[in-house]
Design an enzyme around this catalytic site. Structure first.
Site: not given
Length: 317
Positions: A156, A282, A291, A256, A180
């Site tokens: 990211r 993720h 995807y 991105h 994250k």
């Protein structure tokens, strides 16, 4: 009751920060979303802490009538779910009114991506510019490293620009990064990225004199801004500039989009969806499944090429 709602919202945000490690941007989104809900419920004279499912459903209908996209409505619903789950788990109410709320329907949007040729052209342009000596060379070397790292790892943009300087001391081709929720994950460096990192390390030591009494920045990409590291907005702007110089459309390129290119190109070349999930960081594979269109194309080609019935059909044509 307004004061009670405010106190419970503060407690919720504190919990998300302390226990879940939510980032500042995430906390700001929760705060904004839930305060908007509170304003709506106040007009209905309903305390937020006591809202029923019908009240929350009316709020979602209000958002739809205001023209909010399905994705924005879904984000508001996610904030509501987290808040009322918190109230229920803390014993502050006996039920979760979001339990039977349906997420707004939204069409399946495929992520923008870049072709391998476009990425190759972009990296070649950055490499060529980095090799030019003269004023601004450190910035050019930095841009080359940023692009090599982004495409090699799929990080990211927030993870990329806030990399600590200690990553220069990495051993081998693996790099540990913090994503994250303060979760660490391992990514693989390409040889080009490792070489760009070494060049950047040598370049900044040789071209940027160390100031006596000034401590070295803890960031790999330091900046004079309040965060101390390169702002993501600055990188995004510079990325569009170099895209123009590489003969590419700047409107089709962003950090991105390069992350999407990383994932799409891996899948096109046979990577497992679970492996891509781990590399992207993720938490839920459903996020990575956007995807699957890439997988579908590859599987269709595989069947058409190798399945005996497909071969028989071709012979009959």
């Amino acid at each position: 009751m307004a004061g009670q709602d405010a106190a419970r919202l503060d407690s919720f945000l504190e919990m998300m920060s302390a226990e879940r490690g939510a980032a500042a941007n995430t906390l700001s989104s929760y705060d904004r979303d839930l305060n908007d809900l509170r304003d709506f419920l106040q007009q209905r004279k309903v305390p937020m802490s006591d809202a029923a499912t019908s009240d929350l459903s009316a709020y979602l209908e209000h958002l739809s009538a205001q023209g909010f996209a399905a994705s924005s409505q879904a984000r508001r619903l996610s904030s509501m779910r987290q808040f009322y789950k918190f109230l229920y788990s803390e014993g502050l109410r006996g039920d979760d009114p979001t339990g039977i709320l349906d997420a707004p329907r939204k069409g399946r949007s495929l992520p923008k991506t870049m072709s391998v040729a476009d990425v190759t052209a972009l990296l070649a342009q950055a490499s060529t510019e980095a090799s030019k000596e003269g004023p601004g060379q450190v910035s050019r070397i930095r841009m080359h490293l940023l692009l090599e790292l982004l495409y090699a790892t799929g990080m990211r943009v927030s993870e990329l620009v806030s990399l600590p300087a200690r990553v220069l001391r990495h051993e081998g081709r693996f790099l540990m990064i913090r994503g994250k929720g303060n979760k660490d994950r391992m990514v693989l460096l390409s040889r080009a990225a490792m070489e760009a990192m070494d060049t950047y390390d040598r370049g900044r030591k040789a071209l940027i004199p160390k100031k006596e009494g000034v401590p070295e920045s803890p960031w790999l990409f330091p900046s004079n801004g309040k965060e101390g590291h390169l702002p993501r907005q600055v990188f995004a702007r510079d990325l569009k500039d170099i895209a123009i110089r590489a003969g590419l459309s700047p409107s089709a390129i962003s950090p991105h989009v390069m992350r999407h290119a990383f994932a799409s190109h891996l899948l096109q070349n046979g990577a497992d969806l679970r492996a891509v999930q781990e590399l992207l960081g993720h938490s839920d594979i459903s996020t990575t499944q956007i995807y699957t269109h890439v997988l579908e194309e590859r599987l269709q080609e595989l069947v058409q090429t190798h399945h005996p019935l497909a071969k028989q059909a071709k012979n009959l044509e």
